[in-house]
Motif scaffolding. Sequence first.
Motif, PDB file in Angstrom:
ATOM      1  N   THR A  70       0.807  -1.224   0.000  1.00  0.00           N
ATOM      2  CA  THR A  70       0.000   0.000   0.000  1.00  0.00           C
ATOM      3  C   THR A  70       0.836   1.269   0.000  1.00  0.00           C
ATOM      4  OG1 THR A  70      -0.119   0.040   2.420  1.00  0.00           O
ATOM      5  CG2 THR A  70      -1.886  -1.118   1.235  1.00  0.00           C
ATOM      6  N   TYR A  97      -5.977   0.023   9.874  1.00  0.00           N
ATOM      7  CA  TYR A  97      -6.938  -0.415   8.860  1.00  0.00           C
ATOM      8  C   TYR A  97      -8.034  -1.265   9.497  1.00  0.00           C
ATOM      9  CZ  TYR A  97      -3.609   0.627   5.004  1.00  0.00           C
ATOM     10  OH  TYR A  97      -2.760   1.211   4.121  1.00  0.00           O
ATOM     11  N   LEU A 155     -10.409  -4.513   5.226  1.00  0.00           N
ATOM     12  CA  LEU A 155      -9.518  -3.824   4.293  1.00  0.00           C
ATOM     13  C   LEU A 155      -8.114  -4.418   4.368  1.00  0.00           C
ATOM     14  CD1 LEU A 155      -9.189  -1.516   2.253  1.00  0.00           C
ATOM     15  CD2 LEU A 155      -8.632  -0.022   4.188  1.00  0.00           C
ATOM     16  N   TYR A 156      -7.647  -4.683   5.582  1.00  0.00           N
ATOM     17  CA  TYR A 156      -6.324  -5.291   5.771  1.00  0.00           C
ATOM     18  C   TYR A 156      -6.246  -6.637   5.050  1.00  0.00           C
ATOM     19  CZ  TYR A 156      -2.564  -7.831   8.051  1.00  0.00           C
ATOM     20  OH  TYR A 156      -1.453  -8.587   8.280  1.00  0.00           O
TER      21      TYR A 156
END
Length: 91
Positions: free
Chosen positions: A25, A35, A39-40
């Motif tokens: 990222t 996060y 999402l992670y």
Amino acid sequence: MPGERKGAQEPPEVIPELKIVAEFTGDSISAVLDYPIDLYKAYYRAAIIERLNRTKEGKEYLKKAKRLATTTIDEKQFNEFKDGENKWLLI
């Protein structure tokens, strides 16, 4: 040695998964820790797939994994196989 604290330890190693997501990222480890879990996990999955796609062996692994994860049958291809030379394999 001067300047060192007694009992000071090496900083703990960063969890490899966090490092992978941070590199993918472009965020810092501390940002990755903030996060949401979904999402992670999405970023982690995308990072692993990207890494595997860099090598021939990785691409073969992903192809096999996709095939093994398939739970539906391609009826058209199955019927072509069944009606072809390989009919004896279905006995």
